[in-house]
Scaffold this active site. Sequence first.
Site, PDB file in Angstrom:
ATOM      1  CB  THR A 180      -7.473  -0.024  20.196  1.00  0.00           C
ATOM      2  OG1 THR A 180      -6.558   1.087  20.161  1.00  0.00           O
ATOM      3  CG2 THR A 180      -6.688  -1.311  20.212  1.00  0.00           C
TER       4      THR A 180
ATOM      5  CE1 TYR B 124      -3.185  -3.002   0.399  1.00  0.00           C
ATOM      6  CE2 TYR B 124      -2.157  -3.380   2.537  1.00  0.00           C
ATOM      7  CZ  TYR B 124      -2.991  -3.801   1.510  1.00  0.00           C
ATOM      8  OH  TYR B 124      -3.619  -5.005   1.588  1.00  0.00           O
TER       9      TYR B 124
END
Length: 319
Positions: free
Chosen positions: A233, A161
């Site tokens: 998270t 990426y």
Amino acid sequence: MTMSPHCPFHVIIWGVFLCILTKESQPVSWEEWWTYDGISGPGFWGLINPEWSLCHKGRRQSPVNLEPERLLFDRNLQLLHIDKHGIRGSLSNTGHGVVFSVDNGTQHPVNISGGPLSYRYQFCEIHLHYGLNDQRGSEHTVDNYAFPAEIQIFGFNSELYNNYSDALHRPQGTVAISLLLQVGDLSNPELRKFTDKLNDVKYRGEMTEIPRFVVRELLPDTKYYMTYEGSITMPACHETTTWIILNKPIYITKQQLIALRNLMQGDRKRSIAPLGNNYRPPQLLHHRPVRTNIDINTQGTKNCPTMHRDISYKAHTWE
Ligand SMILES: *[C@@H]1O[C@H](CO)[C@@H](O)[C@H](O)[C@H]1NC(C)=O
Ligand SMILES: *[C@@H]1O[C@H](CO)[C@@H](O)[C@H](O)[C@H]1NC(C)=O
Ligand SMILES: *[C@@H]1O[C@H](CO)[C@@H](O)[C@H](O)[C@H]1NC(C)=O
């Protein structure tokens, strides 16, 4: 944010919504609003915004509680490699935490490879999570023990990426190296480069330059780690992160923790509340393995589960 028992739920939501529209210098939409407590806290992230549904429905979420008796020794795990050179970046108060970001277009990226990783990752950000008291603060817990703080070093898969924001939601997109912090008399010296600058980032949106930071110097002196496949998270909780949790803590002083707890969640005009307790609680493992390169059986403890103990394949030889 706390709820008044006399106030119906929708009134509170509209109250918050109006505050956002009227008082914020840069209005944010309700869909982008999340916090670490109350009605926009971790239990509600997946319900606030359909794009964050993984926060609610995902079964490969992070953080987790690491249970020593469930660790699987994997002799195929390699040594973790992080480049040694320094990089330039900026420290900022995002309102959700303290974040160090490498400058865009850096000529010499810090690469992260080895460990459980099949690809090379490029370092991009460090996140600090910490408690408003010493009893909590870390996102990962070990045997249900929470540390007062946790530092997470993020990289994106630079073989597949182009950048972090793209990699965040792509397969094998990100790596996070987690350092658990313990209170000590002497701080990790590299960590001090952050805590020395906290006065410059007291309020949300403030940013300060760090001319030279050596990510490797943050790491404790250990080659041992635990690893599992999990998620970011924070919303949108994408399940694209390989987590590597080092098995020794680094140290932070009481004074540094106090300085962190003096930061504010809001901007200068409306400081809201102290920044801290910015951790998501542990999520269920749902049968995911947590592997380690610590060979528990050769370290004197018997009957610990390993991944190699029961393997009995033999190569057939034609001699
Ligand atoms: C780096 O680029 C991202 C995305 O374009 C931008 O949001 C961020 O502010 C930039 N950071 C710096 C330090 O220029
Ligand atoms: C890090 O990876 C890049 C490719 O992404 C490579 O060009 C560079 O040489 C690597 N840096 C080091 C120090 O190996
Ligand atoms: C990140 O990469 C994607 C895909 O190549 C691209 O569309 C996007 O503009 C890039 N974002 C930034 C901030 O450079």
